[in-house]
Design a protein around this motif. Structure first.
Motif, short mmCIF file in Angstrom:
data_model
loop_
_atom_site.label_atom_id
_atom_site.label_comp_id
_atom_site.label_asym_id
_atom_site.label_seq_id
_atom_site.Cartn_x
_atom_site.Cartn_y
_atom_site.Cartn_z
N ARG A 1 0.76 -1.29 0.06
CA ARG A 1 0.01 -0.32 0.08
C ARG A 1 0.83 1.09 -0.03
NH1 ARG A 1 -1.84 3.84 3.02
NH2 ARG A 1 -0.58 3.14 4.84
N CYS A 2 2.02 1.37 0.82
CA CYS A 2 2.67 2.54 0.93
C CYS A 2 3.43 2.50 -0.43
CB CYS A 2 3.68 2.16 1.97
SG CYS A 2 2.97 2.42 3.65
N CYS A 3 3.95 1.49 -1.15
CA CYS A 3 4.58 1.62 -2.30
C CYS A 3 3.66 2.16 -3.51
CB CYS A 3 4.92 0.15 -2.92
SG CYS A 3 6.65 -0.29 -1.62
N TYR A 4 2.43 1.67 -3.63
CA TYR A 4 1.67 2.00 -4.60
C TYR A 4 0.52 3.06 -4.37
CZ TYR A 4 4.01 -1.94 -6.75
OH TYR A 4 5.09 -2.92 -7.10
N ASP A 5 0.33 3.44 -3.25
CA ASP A 5 -0.62 4.23 -2.93
C ASP A 5 -0.42 5.80 -3.48
OD1 ASP A 5 -2.75 5.72 -2.12
OD2 ASP A 5 -2.44 5.41 0.00
N ARG A 6 -1.14 6.61 -4.01
CA ARG A 6 -0.96 7.83 -4.47
C ARG A 6 -0.63 8.63 -3.58
NH1 ARG A 6 -5.47 8.30 -9.73
NH2 ARG A 6 -4.57 6.67 -10.95
N ALA A 7 -1.27 8.86 -2.62
CA ALA A 7 -1.08 9.88 -1.35
C ALA A 7 0.14 9.48 -0.57
CB ALA A 7 -2.33 9.90 -0.47
N PRO A 8 0.95 10.24 -0.35
CA PRO A 8 2.14 9.92 0.19
C PRO A 8 1.93 9.45 1.89
CG PRO A 8 1.86 12.46 0.11
CD PRO A 8 0.83 11.66 -0.68
N SER A 9 2.65 8.48 2.30
CA SER A 9 2.33 7.93 3.66
C SER A 9 3.88 7.51 4.21
CB SER A 9 1.51 6.71 3.54
OG SER A 9 1.90 5.84 2.76
N VAL A 10 3.87 7.48 5.56
CA VAL A 10 5.07 7.19 6.06
C VAL A 10 4.85 5.57 6.78
CG1 VAL A 10 6.33 7.51 8.26
CG2 VAL A 10 5.32 9.50 7.16
N TRP A 11 6.12 5.07 6.37
CA TRP A 11 6.02 3.60 6.42
C TRP A 11 7.36 3.34 7.43
CZ3 TRP A 11 10.21 0.02 4.97
CH2 TRP A 11 9.79 -1.40 5.21
N GLN A 12 7.10 2.40 8.54
CA GLN A 12 8.17 2.11 9.47
C GLN A 12 8.31 0.57 9.12
OE1 GLN A 12 9.35 4.25 11.67
NE2 GLN A 12 7.92 5.95 10.83
N GLY A 13 9.66 0.34 9.06
CA GLY A 13 10.32 -0.96 8.56
C GLY A 13 10.48 -1.81 9.48
N ASP A 14 10.65 -1.46 10.98
CA ASP A 14 11.38 -2.17 12.02
C ASP A 14 10.43 -3.33 12.45
OD1 ASP A 14 13.28 -2.34 14.16
OD2 ASP A 14 11.24 -2.33 15.35
N GLN A 15 9.21 -3.15 12.40
CA GLN A 15 8.12 -4.35 12.47
C GLN A 15 8.49 -5.45 11.59
OE1 GLN A 15 4.12 -3.58 12.69
NE2 GLN A 15 3.66 -5.44 13.72
N LEU A 16 8.68 -5.36 10.37
CA LEU A 16 8.86 -6.06 9.08
C LEU A 16 10.00 -6.93 9.26
CD1 LEU A 16 8.03 -7.67 6.56
CD2 LEU A 16 8.93 -5.55 5.26
N TRP A 17 11.27 -6.14 9.64
CA TRP A 17 12.35 -6.51 9.67
C TRP A 17 12.55 -7.49 11.00
CZ3 TRP A 17 16.73 -8.45 8.09
CH2 TRP A 17 17.82 -8.69 8.84
N GLN A 18 11.94 -7.32 11.93
CA GLN A 18 11.98 -8.28 13.15
C GLN A 18 11.09 -9.51 12.73
OE1 GLN A 18 13.74 -7.69 16.00
NE2 GLN A 18 14.34 -5.86 15.27
#
Length: 575
Positions: free
Chosen positions: A535-552
């Motif tokens: 969603r963050c990659c393809y959403d037209r509206a800019p959004s903030v993504w936090q990657g720590d949860q995915l990495w863990q």
């Protein structure tokens, strides 16, 4: 003479009895109708199920509008007999002298009937009638070059109980499929507003030669304005409606074969074709993924005619191709398609790398010549990874000076604990004999350790795993992807994280070509994280993504080949 009349009466009785007990007989309510009018065919059946009658011979010249049943039971000479009347409403498909064919039941046939159908002039749409028009996008296609058959139904009045029949192939071999959804719009001609219903079909020739296309057909009912019926009863009175049958134009085209001069690996005929490539970054580093997006745009063909691009292999570069995405469109009776394919590239060695030229041969139907679309060769400079760069920049350790030969030695052959150089620094004095002793001790310790390990496996009834080398190789392959994913997650960069995650997934789950496949293979909690990443990659509206949860989550996930290896290895030192 009396005997003759007696025999004649017996014969007539038997004949009447046979007629009465015939399995099937038929009659029509009238022998002359106007085009669009209906008539009734009545089938008399005895001791038979009406569903056993094959009505398909009627469909050649007549449309079956409806059917009904009438059953009766009677007692004749003390015997119970039942009969059924099957009443069929038929509408002639064309004018002229038509024949209602005989129908068969239990080996017996009904009577055929002649029907005279008088022609009726159909009004044009402008005059308040109905018209069925058609066009063909190309009259001289090539093999595998799709053509568009477009049908326009123009309504100058309202129709009821309408049914369409799509175009069919009468000669040759071709595939037919609907192209898009049926659409409706209003059009004004000569001051009259009319409704237009438009439907297109895609016809793809499968062989060269003559191709005969029979036009689309329409069957519907319209108001019979000449019926002379009270308008308030018109919809309830059968005489108030008239059946119409319309046929769009049919076509015969000559399909050209594949030219012998064509040199491409896969036959591709189009009116236009473009091929281009883009890289997500020009800063290449060892172990960090780069996304290469290849776009192919073509006119005059559909997505079924496009084959996946095969990219040449490059030494020291790993390429992971995602499933192509197609966008097909139709405009001005011409088909166009766009294919987008993403390729994740991970370099494994620094230095100059070359992405070879990619060629795609195709046949230009406008110029009737072969052309070649190209992706030019690209030279890439790959920088070392961040970890390697830190290792190289560490300050070198100063070499120890050689011990002076005049250093004092005690009687037992050991050097003094510390020797002081001329500049006052303290040095450890190592004698050659001590160095050889240390090397020998290390070798002996290694041999003893290996022997102890083998002895332990032998006593435990185990053998070292033969697949250990394969496991280590798989773990080494995962490391660059995990390192790249960790860096992307720390930077909170969703695009880089998506590329690295896809590369990791293709190693852990062979055959995984898209993040949708990866979502199905991972637990539900991790699947939700991937959905948020997309969603963050393809959403037209800019959004903030936090990657720590995915990495863990990825860091703590154990692939099947790693977990299996851990479970099958016994500890070398039991507790």
């Amino acid at each position: 003479m009396v005997r003759f009349f007696r025999l004649l009466s017996i014969a007539l009785t038997l004949l009447i009895s046979v007629q009465l007990h015939a399995a099937i007989s038929s009659q029509v309510d009238r022998n002359a109708v106007e085009q669009g009018q209906t008539f009734l065919l009545v089938l008399n059946l005895t001791q038979s199920d009406s569903r056993q009658v094959d009505l398909s011979p009627l469909e050649k010249d007549f449309e079956i509008i409806g059917r009904s049943h009438q059953s009766s039971t009677s007692i004749i000479n003390g015997e119970l007999e039942s009969s059924t009347k099957l009443i069929i409403t038929l509408a002639p498909k064309r004018s002229g002298k038509l024949e209602v064919p005989a129908l068969t039941l239990n080996g017996e046939k009904s009577q055929p009937h002649s029907i005279e159908v008088k022609p009726v002039k159909q009004l044009s749409a402008v005059d308040g009638g109905v018209e069925l028009l058609s066009t063909l996008s190309d009259s001289s296609p090539m093999v595998q070059q799709p053509i568009i058959y477009q049908m326009n139904l123009v309504l100058g009045q309202r129709i009821y109980n309408a049914s369409f029949q799509e175009p069919t192939i009468k000669q040759g071999k071709a595939l037919i499929q609907p192209l898009g959804e049926q659409r409706q719009y209003r059009q004004t001609l000569n001051g009259r507003e009319m409704l237009v219903v438009e439907q297109s079909w895609l016809i793809t020739p499968q062989q060269s030669g003559s191709l005969s296309i029979e036009g689309a057909k329409l069957s519907a009912e319209i108001r019979n304005l000449n019926a002379g019926i009270d308008p308030f009863r018109r919809m309830n009175d059968p005489r108030a409606m008239r059946r119409i049958f319309l046929s769009a134009d049919s076509y015969t085209v000559e399909v050209a074969p594949i030219p012998e001069t064509f040199t491409g690996q896969n036959w591709l005929a189009a009116s236009e074709l473009q091929l281009k490539s883009e890289l997500s970054s020009q800063q290449w580093k060892v172990g960090e993924p780069i996304t290469r997006t290849i776009t192919l745009k073509a006119k005059g063909i559909g997505q079924d005619q496009l084959a996946e691009l095969v990219l040449p292999t490059v030494e020291n570069i790993k390429q992971y191709a995602a499933k192509p995405v197609y966008e097909q469109d139709q405009k001005d009776n011409e088909l166009s398609v766009t294919m987008t394919q993403e390729v994740t590239i991970i370099p494994s060695q620094q230095g100059e790398m070359v992405l070879p030229e990619v060629k795609l041969a195709w046949w230009n139907t406008k110029t009737n010549k072969e052309e070649v679309a190209r992706l030019p060769q690209q030279v890439i400079n790959v920088a070392p990874s961040a970890e390697h760069a830190q290792t190289v920049t560490v300050a070198p350790v100063e070499a120890l000076p050689v011990t002076a030969p005049s250093a004092p030695v005690n009687r037992v052959g050991n050097s003094q604990p510390n020797a002081v150089s001329e500049n006052g620094s303290t040095l450890a004095a190592v004698q050659p004999l001590s160095a050889w002793l240390m090397v020998a001790m290390v070798v002996v310790a290694a041999l003893c350790g290996s022997g102890g390990t083998m002895l332990y496996y032998k006593r435990a009834g185990l053998e070292p795993r033969k697949g250990k080398a394969k496991l280590e190789a798989q773990q080494v392959d995962l490391k660059p992807c995990l390192d790249a994913l960790q860096r992307a997650c720390k930077k909170n960069d969703p695009q880089l994280a998506r590329d690295a995650l896809l590369a990791w997934g293709q190693l852990v789950f062979p055959g995984c070509t898209h993040l949708n496949h990866l979502q199905q293979a991972l637990p539900l909690s991790m699947s939700d994280m991937i959905t948020e990443l997309n969603r963050c990659c393809y959403d037209r509206a800019p959004s903030v993504w936090q990657g720590d949860q995915l990495w863990q989550a990825i860091k703590g996930y154990q692939p099947s080949f790693v977990s299996q290896g851990t479970n099958t290895l016994a500890t070398l030192v039991p507790n």
